[in-house]
Design an enzyme around this catalytic site. Structure first.
Site, mmCIF file in Angstrom:
data_model
loop_
_atom_site.group_PDB
_atom_site.id
_atom_site.type_symbol
_atom_site.label_atom_id
_atom_site.label_comp_id
_atom_site.label_asym_id
_atom_site.label_seq_id
_atom_site.Cartn_x
_atom_site.Cartn_y
_atom_site.Cartn_z
ATOM 1 N N LYS A 1 -24.488 -55.116 25.663
ATOM 2 C CA LYS A 1 -25.441 -55.408 24.604
ATOM 3 C C LYS A 1 -24.834 -54.831 23.341
ATOM 4 O O LYS A 1 -24.712 -53.621 23.189
ATOM 5 C CB LYS A 1 -26.816 -54.803 24.856
ATOM 6 C CG LYS A 1 -27.798 -55.197 23.748
ATOM 7 C CD LYS A 1 -29.142 -54.514 23.842
ATOM 8 C CE LYS A 1 -29.988 -54.891 22.617
ATOM 9 N NZ LYS A 1 -31.228 -54.110 22.530
ATOM 10 N N TYR B 1 -24.769 -50.586 27.008
ATOM 11 C CA TYR B 1 -25.620 -50.793 25.841
ATOM 12 C C TYR B 1 -24.996 -50.021 24.683
ATOM 13 O O TYR B 1 -25.171 -48.817 24.558
ATOM 14 C CB TYR B 1 -27.030 -50.298 26.174
ATOM 15 C CG TYR B 1 -28.096 -50.491 25.109
ATOM 16 C CD1 TYR B 1 -27.811 -50.998 23.853
ATOM 17 C CD2 TYR B 1 -29.415 -50.152 25.388
ATOM 18 C CE1 TYR B 1 -28.790 -51.162 22.906
ATOM 19 C CE2 TYR B 1 -30.416 -50.304 24.444
ATOM 20 C CZ TYR B 1 -30.096 -50.803 23.199
ATOM 21 O OH TYR B 1 -31.090 -50.956 22.263
#
Length: 226
Positions: A93, A63
């Site tokens: 992400k 992330y």
């Protein structure tokens, strides 16, 4: 369900990752430690590999959100170097407005990585670069705006897509003026989903602020948009 397992304590992150796999999570994700920060891509990959190894049968996503972690490395380089060190790596992400780097990520590994885009206010730009999916906090309370944006882009109606994107931009700017997390949770409450107040160090909204936020949302036309 994708379970976020990141923590400043990597031992805690491994425990969370193992639990997520045991419970059948579709995948896990983790952001970078942000107190004692990785000082190189090599260290960042080592941190991710340490966490991912606790869930060896579950896809892992890093992330990347440098605006909050202040861990800023080249994600194209991360993907290139991590592919052989994290067997379960599925992608990123990508919560970063750097669309140049995003293009390189999209083309890495023959286009084989899953790279959901995470900056709501730049979604249309990411779609133009080739994004195939997105994850955004604004989708919780403004999903119809972004659904229409996606549909308009797919149909080639850029004028409509730009209009929806600007609605998202205006909404985020308004919420940020009150403190984004507290305002986002208050907005959810206005839509009938009470998710409670923001946790410290984020601040919640008092009654006067909530009324002012509602007035601002009404002025934007938000309740008609959703």
């Amino acid at each position: 369900v994708v379970v976020h397992a990141g923590s400043n304590c990597l031992a805690d992150a491994r425990t969370l990752a193992a639990q997520a796999e045991k419970l059948g999570a579709v995948s896990i994700s983790a952001l970078a430690p942000s107190y004692f920060k990785p000082r190189s891509i090599d260290q960042l990959i080592a941190c991710c590999a340490f966490v991912a190894a606790a869930a060896p049968e579950t896809p892992f996503y890093f992330y990347d959100i440098p605006v909050l972690t202040n861990v800023c490395f080249s994600m194209p380089d991360f993907l290139e170097q991590a592919r052989d060190r994290i067997p379960t790596l599925a992608g990123l992400k990508f919560t970063n407005p750097d669309l140049m780097a995003y293009q390189y990520c999209l083309r890495a590994n023959g286009g084989g990585w899953d790279l959901p885009f995470g900056v709501d206010e730049h979604l249309l730009g990411a779609l133009a670069m080739g994004a195939r999916g997105a994850v955004g906090s604004g989708f919780n309370f403004a999903a119809p705006v972004y659904s229409r944006l996606l549909a308009a882009f797919t149909a080639g109606d850029l004028e409509a897509a730009r209009a929806e994107q600007f609605r998202g931009v205006q909404l985020i700017q308004l919420l940020a003026s009150f403190g984004y997390m507290g305002a986002a949770k208050a907005t959810m409450g206005m839509l009938g989903v009470n998710v409670g107040p923001a946790r410290l160090p984020n601040a919640g909204l008092d009654e006067k602020q909530t009324a002012s936020l509602r007035s601002g949302l009404e002025s934007l036309g938000f309740f008609d948009w959703v």
